[in-house]
Write an enzyme that holds these catalytic residues in place. Structure first.
Site, mmCIF file in Angstrom:
data_model
loop_
_atom_site.group_PDB
_atom_site.id
_atom_site.type_symbol
_atom_site.label_atom_id
_atom_site.label_comp_id
_atom_site.label_asym_id
_atom_site.label_seq_id
_atom_site.Cartn_x
_atom_site.Cartn_y
_atom_site.Cartn_z
ATOM 1 N N LYS A 13 0.777 -1.142 0.053
ATOM 2 C CA LYS A 13 0.002 0.160 0.009
ATOM 3 C C LYS A 13 0.966 1.194 0.099
ATOM 4 C CE LYS A 13 -2.070 -0.942 3.946
ATOM 5 N NZ LYS A 13 -1.300 -1.962 4.155
ATOM 6 N N ARG A 88 -9.819 0.542 9.260
ATOM 7 C CA ARG A 88 -9.558 -1.035 9.490
ATOM 8 C C ARG A 88 -10.713 -1.578 10.192
ATOM 9 N NH1 ARG A 88 -3.285 -1.807 10.967
ATOM 10 N NH2 ARG A 88 -2.359 -1.265 9.081
ATOM 11 N N ARG A 127 12.188 -8.030 5.655
ATOM 12 C CA ARG A 127 12.578 -6.658 5.934
ATOM 13 C C ARG A 127 12.764 -6.270 7.285
ATOM 14 N NH1 ARG A 127 7.033 -3.163 4.466
ATOM 15 N NH2 ARG A 127 6.436 -3.439 6.557
ATOM 16 N N ARG A 133 12.678 -2.676 11.802
ATOM 17 C CA ARG A 133 11.567 -2.102 12.318
ATOM 18 C C ARG A 133 10.813 -2.897 13.221
ATOM 19 N NH1 ARG A 133 7.853 0.393 7.271
ATOM 20 N NH2 ARG A 133 6.429 -0.945 8.487
ATOM 21 N N ARG A 144 -0.509 -9.051 13.913
ATOM 22 C CA ARG A 144 -1.192 -7.978 13.183
ATOM 23 C C ARG A 144 -1.913 -8.575 12.055
ATOM 24 N NH1 ARG A 144 3.728 -4.623 11.470
ATOM 25 N NH2 ARG A 144 1.933 -3.382 10.573
#
Length: 190
Positions: A13, A88, A127, A133, A144
């Protein structure tokens, strides 16, 4: 134009939103970016969000709605918003409709990036290894992802019943996904 980009975390996104910002002059309202900014600020809100997100949980509707509302007029003045990671839940969608109605605006398009959960888990693991992160920790990411799938499912008929939902194969190349999104926004078939 107001556009919602739907898809689980790591679906692409943000990549597509940045492209649309450059090409169409819209403003990206990414709740993920806003939350990371709050965390980086070290504010009380940021610390609260950090604790919630590190557990893989979703931040409350009230916090996310307030973050969006603070930036909505700026986006509308620029010609429209790309909502990335918001809404969401159905209550968030209803709040967004109400905020836009106050500005005499509405959602014009909802694009859902359909992706494979297993491929996303691989993408996140890479990632996390590359960027570190904290919200990309594979264990919290799985929480999540499950929360996204559970909480977001009711939004598909919410927007589908309004004739706003277009589904795009999010597993293709960046360029092929971009072409499909552009076709949807311009009212063409991909």
């Amino acid at each position: 134009m107001n556009l919602i980009l739907f898809g689980p975390p790591a679906a692409g996104k943000g990549t597509q939103a940045k492209r649309l910002v450059e090409q169409r002059g819209m403003v990206q309202l990414s709740t993920g970016d806003m939350l990371r900014e709050a965390i980086a600020s070290g504010s009380k809100l940021g610390l609260e969000c950090q604790a919630i997100m590190s557990r893989g949980e979703l931040v409350s509707d009230a916090i996310v709605i307030a973050l969006i509302e603070a930036r909505l007029k700026e986006a509308e003045d620029a010609g429209g918003a790309i909502f990335d990671g918001f809404p969401r839940t159905v209550p968030q969608a209803e709040a967004l409709d109400a905020m836009l109605a106050k500005l005499d605006k509405k959602i014009d398009h909802v694009v859902r990036l359909k992706v494979d959960d297993a491929a996303l888990m691989e993408r996140i693991a890479k990632r996390y290894a590359d960027q570190g992160r904290p919200d990309d920790n594979p264990d919290s990411f799985k929480v999540r992802l499950d929360a996204y799938n559970r909480n977001t499912a009711p939004l598909l008929p919410y927007y589908g019943d309004k004739g706003l939902l277009t589904e795009v194969d999010g597993m293709g190349s960046i360029d092929s996904v971009a072409a499909a999104i552009d076709a949807a926004l311009d009212g063409k078939t991909a």
